[in-house]
Design an enzyme around this catalytic site. Structure first.
Site: not given
Ligand code: ACM
Length: 506
Positions: A307, A169, A244
């Site tokens: 995201e 991440d 991410h």
């Molecule tokens: C997430 O909670 N962004 C998968």
């Protein structure tokens, strides 16, 4: 399940008899109960017919009632018989036997003065869902290898069969990749970490001024996979792309959209820095997946996909040229193109791509499995389109949420409120999904995101007993679920967790 008369009392003369296929399971059961009981039970291949004994045996050919993970367990005074079609079922029967013994059997040193008895009972049992999982984010806070094993051990005790390991991440890349050493040399370390929550004005953020990081070597990963396999838990690794990815870009700036250097992120939220959509970046991430596939035998490989803000792709001439060249009409389609590159690559190696539900947005990659987190709509859409789905809706399965409305009395958490009765009430097959698509719902899993969870004890506090609750949702037939009954059984289960030194929320 039906009760019988009397009890089976384990003693030094109890013998475990097993067929060859179940011998590893039988031996593990003997090892699991040895420390607390002091019994060093003899495990023999074959079918003993006299004396105090526990017998593991294969179901008769054509006995299909049990499936791959089910079992029959018949306990009478002196004889316990486990019947299963496959070792996974025998393993789950052995976990049931542990639970039928006094809770002290879960202790790791000799407990004297206890009669190690199991009540006479007949049980036929098999799981409702094939994907019974829990996730752990080791990027936001690194978790030691020994704790990852304990986490897996607890999943196995709960008859959960999937560990979703969130390895990368923005705040840290946690898996050694031989071809790209900077992913861990640089990407596994951040200079400091936000203290408390992000402030509205980022200049007001307060940091701990302490370097944080860590990573798993490939040997560590193999060790964890083997540990999980012995407990019938598959490890699904997650490598995030194209979002991410700030730690990825910190390690290799040429993966970013503007070639500029960014640090491994020190705060929480959604960063704008995402991977660029060039052929060389696709090749880089496929190289990473090649090493990942060599480590993880799981059919399922998770590529994240959530995201990924499109601000950089909108601003980048290179990304825009790529869209034009591919005939794509927007940036969501470009992410879909990116995901499909990974999907085809994984499929060519016999694997299946899993992604968070954002992967639906620009058209779904052909083989993709969708993990539905922003509610259940993504899961429903994907199932209707013929895709397999894992349910992970944040309102029911995000175990980083608060467990009390009295938030001041709880450790700092991300927000929300998810008590155990809500988890118990969760129904993974959405009522509005037409019955003909229901088989696409593989199951569900709990999520433990660790922005505000700094170490193992706090992971356990957030995960338990909510994982215990979810495990029953995923195993038990819907018609047999009963929260009052569960609540009456919970104290006995918490005694087991006490014996295992699990820091559950009381
Ligand atoms: C997430 O909670 N962004 C998968």
């Amino acid at each position: 399940m039906s009760g019988g008369r009397g009890a089976f009392v384990l003693g030094p003369r109890t013998t475990i008899w097993t067929d060859r296929a179940d011998s590893a399971v039988a031996a593990r059961f003997a090892r699991q109960i040895a420390p607390a009981t002091g019994l060093d039970l003899v495990v023999k291949i074959g079918a003993g017919t006299s004396g105090s004994r526990i017998v593991f045996r294969q179901a008769a050919e054509g006995d299909t009632a049990l499936g791959r993970e089910g079992y029959r367990l018949q306990i009478t005074p002196g004889v316990a018989t486990v019947t299963s079609a496959a070792p996974a079922g025998a393993f789950y029967a052995s976990q049931t036997m542990r639970q039928l013994l006094p809770a002290a059997v879960f202790r790791s040193a000799l407990v004297s003065g206890t009669a190690w008895s199991m009540p006479a009972v007949t049980i036929e049992d098999r799981p409702r869902f094939q994907w019974r999982g829990a996730h752990l984010d080791v990027s936001r806070h690194f978790m030691p290898k020994e704790f990852v094993k304990k986490y897996i051990d607890l999943l196995a005790l709960h008859k959960m069969n999937t560990f979703h390991w969130h390895l990368t991440d923005d705040q840290g890349w946690r898996l050694e990749i031989k071809k790209y050493p900077r992913l861990t040399e640089v990407g596994a370390w951040r200079s400091q970490t936000l203290a408390g929550r992000p402030q509205h004005d980022s200049a007001a953020n307060v940091f701990d001024k302490a370097r944080h990081g860590g990573f798993y070597t490939q040997d560590d990963a193999r060790e964890i996979v083997a540990y999980a396999r012995d407990r019938f838990v598959r490890v699904v690794p997650e490598i995030e792309m194209p979002g991410h990815s700030q730690a990825t870009i910190a390690a290799y700036p040429f993966l970013g959209n503007f070639g500029d250097t960014v640090p491994v992120w020190t705060t929480w939220g959604v960063t704008p820095h995402i991977l660029n959509p060039s052929d060389s970046t696709i090749a880089f991430m496929q190289d990473v997946l090649t090493e990942v596939m060599a480590l993880f035998p799981s059919e399922f490989i998770h590529i994240g996909g959530d995201e990924a803000p499109k601000t950089e792709w909108k601003a980048s001439p290179r990304a825009q040229a790529r869209m034009k060249e591919l005939g794509l009409s927007n940036e969501n389609e470009l992410q879909s193109w990116f995901t499909t590159k990974m999907d085809v690559f994984l499929a060519s190696h016999g694997r299946r791509l899993v992604g968070w539900d954002e992967i639906l947005e620009g058209g779904l990659a052909p083989n993709a499995v969708v993990m539905s987190w922003r509610g259940i709509a993504g899961g429903i859409t994907a199932a209707r389109a013929g895709h397999d789905v894992v349910m992970a809706p944040e309102n029911y399965t995000y175990f980083d949420k608060y467990q009390s409305l009295n938030k001041d009395a709880e450790p700092l958490a991300i927000g929300g409120f998810l008590p155990i009765d809500s988890v118990y009430a969760y129904e993974p097959v959405p009522p509005e999904l037409e019955a003909r698509y229901a088989s696409h719902i593989l199951g569900a899993q709990g999520q433990v995101w660790t922005e505000y969870i700094t170490g193992p004890k706090q992971v356990e506090y957030m995960a338990y007993p909510r994982i215990s609750v979810l495990s029953e949702v995923l195993w038990t037939p819907r018609t047999r679920r009963d929260f009052a009954d569960f609540s009456a059984r919970l104290p006995a289960h918490l005694r087991r967790l006490n014996a295992l030194d699990v820091n559950y929320r009381p």
